[in-house]
Design a protein around this motif. Structure first.
Motif, PDB file in Angstrom:
ATOM      1  N   LYS A  87       0.830  -1.214   0.000  1.00  0.00           N
ATOM      2  CA  LYS A  87       0.000   0.000   0.000  1.00  0.00           C
ATOM      3  C   LYS A  87       0.861   1.260   0.000  1.00  0.00           C
ATOM      4  O   LYS A  87       0.570   2.220  -0.705  1.00  0.00           O
ATOM      5  CB  LYS A  87      -0.946  -0.004   1.201  1.00  0.00           C
ATOM      6  CG  LYS A  87      -2.062  -1.008   1.069  1.00  0.00           C
ATOM      7  CD  LYS A  87      -2.981  -0.973   2.276  1.00  0.00           C
ATOM      8  CE  LYS A  87      -4.079  -2.014   2.122  1.00  0.00           C
ATOM      9  NZ  LYS A  87      -4.997  -2.005   3.262  1.00  0.00           N
ATOM     10  N   GLN A  88       1.916   1.226   0.802  1.00  0.00           N
ATOM     11  CA  GLN A  88       2.814   2.384   0.871  1.00  0.00           C
ATOM     12  C   GLN A  88       3.523   2.638  -0.465  1.00  0.00           C
ATOM     13  O   GLN A  88       3.666   3.788  -0.889  1.00  0.00           O
ATOM     14  CB  GLN A  88       3.839   2.187   1.990  1.00  0.00           C
ATOM     15  CG  GLN A  88       3.246   2.196   3.371  1.00  0.00           C
ATOM     16  CD  GLN A  88       2.632   3.535   3.717  1.00  0.00           C
ATOM     17  OE1 GLN A  88       3.306   4.557   3.692  1.00  0.00           O
ATOM     18  NE2 GLN A  88       1.356   3.530   4.018  1.00  0.00           N
ATOM     19  N   ILE A  90       2.438   1.848  -3.483  1.00  0.00           N
ATOM     20  CA  ILE A  90       1.462   2.354  -4.452  1.00  0.00           C
ATOM     21  C   ILE A  90       1.144   3.818  -4.159  1.00  0.00           C
ATOM     22  O   ILE A  90       1.118   4.647  -5.082  1.00  0.00           O
ATOM     23  CB  ILE A  90       0.180   1.486  -4.455  1.00  0.00           C
ATOM     24  CG1 ILE A  90       0.500   0.056  -4.906  1.00  0.00           C
ATOM     25  CG2 ILE A  90      -0.904   2.118  -5.331  1.00  0.00           C
ATOM     26  CD1 ILE A  90       1.135  -0.083  -6.280  1.00  0.00           C
ATOM     27  N   GLU A  91       0.923   4.161  -2.896  1.00  0.00           N
ATOM     28  CA  GLU A  91       0.675   5.563  -2.543  1.00  0.00           C
ATOM     29  C   GLU A  91       1.837   6.448  -2.957  1.00  0.00           C
ATOM     30  O   GLU A  91       1.639   7.545  -3.485  1.00  0.00           O
ATOM     31  CB  GLU A  91       0.427   5.695  -1.037  1.00  0.00           C
ATOM     32  CG  GLU A  91      -0.923   5.209  -0.593  1.00  0.00           C
ATOM     33  CD  GLU A  91      -1.112   5.303   0.916  1.00  0.00           C
ATOM     34  OE1 GLU A  91      -0.349   6.028   1.598  1.00  0.00           O
ATOM     35  OE2 GLU A  91      -2.032   4.634   1.414  1.00  0.00           O
ATOM     36  N   SER A  92       3.047   5.984  -2.722  1.00  0.00           N
ATOM     37  CA  SER A  92       4.229   6.765  -3.083  1.00  0.00           C
ATOM     38  C   SER A  92       4.357   6.905  -4.599  1.00  0.00           C
ATOM     39  O   SER A  92       4.666   7.985  -5.106  1.00  0.00           O
ATOM     40  CB  SER A  92       5.484   6.113  -2.501  1.00  0.00           C
ATOM     41  OG  SER A  92       6.611   6.915  -2.735  1.00  0.00           O
ATOM     42  N   GLU A  94       1.921   6.807  -6.787  1.00  0.00           N
ATOM     43  CA  GLU A  94       0.841   7.661  -7.285  1.00  0.00           C
ATOM     44  C   GLU A  94       1.035   9.130  -6.931  1.00  0.00           C
ATOM     45  O   GLU A  94       0.599  10.011  -7.684  1.00  0.00           O
ATOM     46  CB  GLU A  94      -0.504   7.178  -6.723  1.00  0.00           C
ATOM     47  CG  GLU A  94      -0.946   5.859  -7.305  1.00  0.00           C
ATOM     48  CD  GLU A  94      -2.240   5.340  -6.702  1.00  0.00           C
ATOM     49  OE1 GLU A  94      -2.955   4.612  -7.425  1.00  0.00           O
ATOM     50  OE2 GLU A  94      -2.541   5.629  -5.522  1.00  0.00           O
ATOM     51  N   SER A  95       1.700   9.417  -5.819  1.00  0.00           N
ATOM     52  CA  SER A  95       1.797  10.808  -5.358  1.00  0.00           C
ATOM     53  C   SER A  95       3.139  11.478  -5.641  1.00  0.00           C
ATOM     54  O   SER A  95       3.320  12.641  -5.309  1.00  0.00           O
ATOM     55  CB  SER A  95       1.518  10.865  -3.860  1.00  0.00           C
ATOM     56  OG  SER A  95       2.542  10.208  -3.144  1.00  0.00           O
ATOM     57  N   ARG A 101       5.816   5.840 -13.289  1.00  0.00           N
ATOM     58  CA  ARG A 101       4.513   5.707 -12.631  1.00  0.00           C
ATOM     59  C   ARG A 101       3.547   4.836 -13.424  1.00  0.00           C
ATOM     60  O   ARG A 101       3.034   3.836 -12.931  1.00  0.00           O
ATOM     61  CB  ARG A 101       3.885   7.074 -12.377  1.00  0.00           C
ATOM     62  CG  ARG A 101       2.485   6.955 -11.747  1.00  0.00           C
ATOM     63  CD  ARG A 101       1.784   8.286 -11.571  1.00  0.00           C
ATOM     64  NE  ARG A 101       2.582   9.158 -10.741  1.00  0.00           N
ATOM     65  CZ  ARG A 101       2.804  10.442 -11.019  1.00  0.00           C
ATOM     66  NH1 ARG A 101       2.283  10.990 -12.086  1.00  0.00           N
ATOM     67  NH2 ARG A 101       3.541  11.178 -10.225  1.00  0.00           N
TER      68      ARG A 101
END
Length: 181
Positions: A87-88, A90-92, A94-95, A101
């Protein structure tokens, strides 16, 4: 499941573990993703009974020797660690200004659909290839882990590789708390 014949059978034994990114994608070439691994391992050491003996982060996988003290269990740690770090990551991705990406998200989404083993993105392979250290030469595994960055041409001496416990075994303090073997 993964079809891997290697399994965690003794939930509190010390294991040689390998966690690999799907399709051997070189995710850990970016500092941020290595930091996610380190931060997660630090949390697990403090809160999930993880006793880490040795470790290394390579570009596509991580190796470590470790165990979980009761009441914590190795299988639960591995499940939670992989779920949280996925999860971390993917969040990183995406952001951030990740140049890969679209490619990374596409690969991880494809693997989730292909395996039907994740809701949206699958970052880690299912298998951890756990090997009970009671069944193998732990010094050989320790040496193998620490010399991974040397074999990959990243460093000449294992103890200078930051994302490893080799410094601890050379008498210096590394970035994670380890119990020397």
């Amino acid at each position: 499941m993964s079809g891997d014949s290697y399994k965690v059978t003794d939930l509190h034994a010390t294991y040689y573990i390998t966690c690999t990114v799907v399709n051997w994608i070189d995710l850990f070439t970016r500092l941020r993703y290595k930091e996610i691994i380190v931060e997660s391992l630090q949390y697990c050491i403090k809160n999930k009974g993880l006793k880490l003996n040795t470790w290394v982060i390579m570009s596509k996988h991580i190796h470590f020797l470790g165990r979980c003290d009761p009441p914590h269990r190795m299988s639960n740690f591995l499940r939670d660690f992989k779920k949280f770090t996925s999860k971390q990551f993917i969040e990183s991705i995406e952001s951030s200004e990740e140049s890969r990406r679209s490619w990374l998200l596409d690969k991880f989404a494809f693997e989730a659909k292909r395996t039907n083993r994740a809701e949206k993105y699958k970052v880690w392979k299912d298998s951890n290839h756990p090997v009970d250290l009671n069944l193998v030469d732990h010094l050989q595994k320790l040496d193998y882990i620490h010399n991974n960055p040397v074999r990959a041409g990243l460093v000449y001496n294992p103890e200078v590789y930051v994302f490893s416990s080799a410094a601890d075994y050379a008498g210096r303090k590394g970035i994670l708390e380890v119990e020397l073997m």
